[in-house]
Motif scaffolding. Structure first.
Motif, PDB file in Angstrom:
ATOM      1  N   GLU A 284      36.851  13.392 -20.007  1.00  0.00           N
ATOM      2  CA  GLU A 284      36.938  12.852 -21.375  1.00  0.00           C
ATOM      3  C   GLU A 284      37.505  11.434 -21.371  1.00  0.00           C
ATOM      4  OE1 GLU A 284      37.769  17.172 -23.578  1.00  0.00           O
ATOM      5  OE2 GLU A 284      39.449  15.930 -22.890  1.00  0.00           O
ATOM      6  N   THR A 285      38.444  11.185 -20.461  1.00  0.00           N
ATOM      7  CA  THR A 285      39.024   9.844 -20.366  1.00  0.00           C
ATOM      8  C   THR A 285      37.965   8.839 -19.932  1.00  0.00           C
ATOM      9  OG1 THR A 285      41.027  10.950 -19.606  1.00  0.00           O
ATOM     10  CG2 THR A 285      41.013   8.554 -19.488  1.00  0.00           C
ATOM     11  N   ALA A 286      37.153   9.241 -18.939  1.00  0.00           N
ATOM     12  CA  ALA A 286      36.086   8.354 -18.462  1.00  0.00           C
ATOM     13  C   ALA A 286      35.127   8.028 -19.603  1.00  0.00           C
ATOM     14  CB  ALA A 286      35.340   9.022 -17.305  1.00  0.00           C
ATOM     15  N   GLU A 287      34.795   9.039 -20.395  1.00  0.00           N
ATOM     16  CA  GLU A 287      33.875   8.852 -21.519  1.00  0.00           C
ATOM     17  C   GLU A 287      34.504   7.927 -22.577  1.00  0.00           C
ATOM     18  OE1 GLU A 287      30.862   9.593 -21.785  1.00  0.00           O
ATOM     19  OE2 GLU A 287      30.608   9.043 -23.899  1.00  0.00           O
ATOM     20  N   PHE A 288      35.778   8.158 -22.871  1.00  0.00           N
ATOM     21  CA  PHE A 288      36.494   7.318 -23.842  1.00  0.00           C
ATOM     22  C   PHE A 288      36.479   5.856 -23.393  1.00  0.00           C
ATOM     23  CE2 PHE A 288      40.379   5.160 -25.197  1.00  0.00           C
ATOM     24  CZ  PHE A 288      40.401   5.410 -26.567  1.00  0.00           C
ATOM     25  N   ILE A 289      36.789   5.625 -22.116  1.00  0.00           N
ATOM     26  CA  ILE A 289      36.848   4.251 -21.600  1.00  0.00           C
ATOM     27  C   ILE A 289      35.466   3.615 -21.672  1.00  0.00           C
ATOM     28  CG2 ILE A 289      37.221   2.864 -19.508  1.00  0.00           C
ATOM     29  CD1 ILE A 289      39.491   4.848 -18.782  1.00  0.00           C
ATOM     30  N   ARG A 290      34.437   4.378 -21.307  1.00  0.00           N
ATOM     31  CA  ARG A 290      33.058   3.854 -21.364  1.00  0.00           C
ATOM     32  C   ARG A 290      32.700   3.405 -22.786  1.00  0.00           C
ATOM     33  NH1 ARG A 290      31.138   7.200 -17.592  1.00  0.00           N
ATOM     34  NH2 ARG A 290      31.031   8.911 -19.074  1.00  0.00           N
ATOM     35  N   GLU A 291      33.024   4.269 -23.754  1.00  0.00           N
ATOM     36  CA  GLU A 291      32.721   3.927 -25.156  1.00  0.00           C
ATOM     37  C   GLU A 291      33.460   2.667 -25.588  1.00  0.00           C
ATOM     38  OE1 GLU A 291      33.679   7.270 -27.559  1.00  0.00           O
ATOM     39  OE2 GLU A 291      31.965   8.456 -26.863  1.00  0.00           O
ATOM     40  N   GLN A 292      34.741   2.589 -25.217  1.00  0.00           N
ATOM     41  CA  GLN A 292      35.542   1.423 -25.585  1.00  0.00           C
ATOM     42  C   GLN A 292      34.967   0.152 -24.958  1.00  0.00           C
ATOM     43  OE1 GLN A 292      38.927   1.047 -27.264  1.00  0.00           O
ATOM     44  NE2 GLN A 292      37.893   2.689 -28.339  1.00  0.00           N
ATOM     45  N   GLN A 293      34.557   0.247 -23.695  1.00  0.00           N
ATOM     46  CA  GLN A 293      33.997  -0.929 -23.020  1.00  0.00           C
ATOM     47  C   GLN A 293      32.678  -1.344 -23.669  1.00  0.00           C
ATOM     48  OE1 GLN A 293      34.203   0.603 -18.999  1.00  0.00           O
ATOM     49  NE2 GLN A 293      36.117  -0.481 -18.586  1.00  0.00           N
ATOM     50  N   ASN A 294      31.863  -0.348 -24.050  1.00  0.00           N
ATOM     51  CA  ASN A 294      30.599  -0.679 -24.726  1.00  0.00           C
ATOM     52  C   ASN A 294      30.849  -1.400 -26.044  1.00  0.00           C
ATOM     53  OD1 ASN A 294      29.088   0.411 -22.691  1.00  0.00           O
ATOM     54  ND2 ASN A 294      28.832   2.409 -23.682  1.00  0.00           N
ATOM     55  N   THR A 295      31.922  -0.999 -26.743  1.00  0.00           N
ATOM     56  CA  THR A 295      32.247  -1.632 -28.020  1.00  0.00           C
ATOM     57  C   THR A 295      32.842  -3.025 -27.820  1.00  0.00           C
ATOM     58  OG1 THR A 295      32.730   0.521 -28.986  1.00  0.00           O
ATOM     59  CG2 THR A 295      33.610  -1.402 -30.143  1.00  0.00           C
ATOM     60  N   TRP A 296      33.804  -3.149 -26.913  1.00  0.00           N
ATOM     61  CA  TRP A 296      34.636  -4.346 -26.866  1.00  0.00           C
ATOM     62  C   TRP A 296      34.169  -5.414 -25.907  1.00  0.00           C
ATOM     63  CZ3 TRP A 296      37.753  -5.392 -30.680  1.00  0.00           C
ATOM     64  CH2 TRP A 296      38.216  -4.339 -31.465  1.00  0.00           C
ATOM     65  N   TRP A 297      33.488  -5.047 -24.822  1.00  0.00           N
ATOM     66  CA  TRP A 297      33.083  -6.081 -23.875  1.00  0.00           C
ATOM     67  C   TRP A 297      32.225  -7.168 -24.532  1.00  0.00           C
ATOM     68  CZ3 TRP A 297      31.993  -3.262 -18.529  1.00  0.00           C
ATOM     69  CH2 TRP A 297      33.228  -3.024 -17.904  1.00  0.00           C
ATOM     70  N   PRO A 298      31.243  -6.803 -25.371  1.00  0.00           N
ATOM     71  CA  PRO A 298      30.449  -7.874 -26.015  1.00  0.00           C
ATOM     72  C   PRO A 298      31.310  -8.770 -26.911  1.00  0.00           C
ATOM     73  CG  PRO A 298      29.380  -5.737 -26.267  1.00  0.00           C
ATOM     74  CD  PRO A 298      30.753  -5.468 -25.726  1.00  0.00           C
ATOM     75  N   ILE A 299      32.302  -8.173 -27.594  1.00  0.00           N
ATOM     76  CA  ILE A 299      33.156  -8.952 -28.494  1.00  0.00           C
ATOM     77  C   ILE A 299      34.052  -9.885 -27.680  1.00  0.00           C
ATOM     78  CG2 ILE A 299      35.019  -8.790 -30.194  1.00  0.00           C
ATOM     79  CD1 ILE A 299      33.756  -6.022 -30.976  1.00  0.00           C
ATOM     80  N   VAL A 300      34.618  -9.358 -26.599  1.00  0.00           N
ATOM     81  CA  VAL A 300      35.502 -10.180 -25.755  1.00  0.00           C
ATOM     82  C   VAL A 300      34.696 -11.303 -25.098  1.00  0.00           C
ATOM     83  CG1 VAL A 300      37.055 -10.165 -23.764  1.00  0.00           C
ATOM     84  CG2 VAL A 300      37.093  -8.252 -25.354  1.00  0.00           C
TER      85      VAL A 300
END
Lengths: 121, 173
Positions: free
Chosen positions: A98-114
């Protein structure tokens, strides 16, 4: 209007000079139950700062599972959650998968913004 | 006699192999941790992520009867801590408190000679800290629409809010 972390704000909010309008987590905070979440107006809105326990990639999976289980037991303790409240933090117990999935989702959301915010020099 | 011994020897090996297969635990599974465990983090001592990490570390120290040591490695936007984590022995005695800064910002803003996804394995979330949208009490009175008005504002200015939030979420932690 300002968005800021909770850690240093509790006193100022309780003193009344700052009025919290909303909190950016998906759920209301236990120690500020009267403050609504942004997601009550904009469904799905959730912006938090978070920390995850990780290990070097080749750490034996048995150890990863053991530490994960014991970590969840620790953060499920009510006494620890009360101390977290004072820093405006909430627990979110997750398994390694679940942690891996959470991190993946966060990276998908934030990497483009960053990326947009820090364009290559 | 010799044949008989060999058979029982093989039988023992088979039995041990079955137990190992059933439990999925190698020999060290029962003994971990048998010495202090380090948690590397990029936060300076005393900041909120450090305090929260220490509360959890104290809980695990009680569970395991082994000391957990917080190793603060601030600097270079979290690069030093992440580098120390990915190059540590993968024996369970070095763990890493990763943050929004180290997993969401560092890999995008710096050229790394490692990959946070490939070189680290997740164990579990430790804490989440939401942000407050806040205003001065005076400003709130002017915004007579209250929370509904705030909703409209937020809809129009989501990118602004996100921009502010990510400044807070990102490099400082």
């Amino acid at each position: 209007m300002i968005a800021d972390g909770m850690a240093g704000l509790a006193g100022t909010i309780q003193g009344g000079s700052i009025k919290p309008l909303a909190v950016t987590s998906a759920r209301r905070l236990r120690n500020f139950p009267e403050v609504p979440t942004v997601s009550e107006i904009i469904p799905g809105y959730s912006v938090t700062s978070w920390f995850a326990l990780m290990a070097p990639a080749k750490t034996p999976p048995e150890i990863v599972q053991l530490v994960s289980r014991d970590l969840r037991a620790v953060i499920n303790q009510p006494e620890l959650q009360q101390r977290f409240d004072t820093l405006g933090a909430v627990v979110h117990p997750t398994s390694p998968a679940e942690t891996a999935e959470f991190i993946r989702e966060q990276q998908n959301t934030w990497w483009p913004i960053v990326r947009e915010m820090f364009p290559p020099q | 006699m010799r044949t008989h011994h060999r058979r029982s020897f093989h039988g023992t090996i088979l039995a041990l192999a079955s137990v190992a297969a059933l439990t999925g635990l190698p020999a060290y599974g029962d003994s971990y941790p048998s010495k202090p465990v380090k948690i590397i983090l990029q936060t300076a001592p005393g900041a909120a992520p450090d305090l929260l990490g220490r509360m959890i570390a104290n809980g695990l120290t009680q569970t395991w009867g082994q000391q957990l040591l917080m190793v603060n490695r601030p600097g270079a936007g979290g690069l030093l801590a992440a580098q120390a984590a990915v190059t540590a022995d993968p024996d369970g005695y070095t763990l890493y408190q990763a943050t929004t800064g180290s997993l969401l910002v560092l890999p995008v803003t710096q050229k790394l000679n490692f990959d946070v996804t490939r070189d680290l394995t997740p164990i579990g979330l430790m804490a989440e800290q939401p942000f407050f949208h806040r205003g001065r009490a005076v400003a709130r009175r002017e915004h007579t629409g209250g929370i509904d008005r705030f909703g409209e504002e937020t809809s129009r200015r989501t990118s602004l809010c996100r921009g502010r939030a990510r400044w807070n979420a990102a490099p400082g932690h």
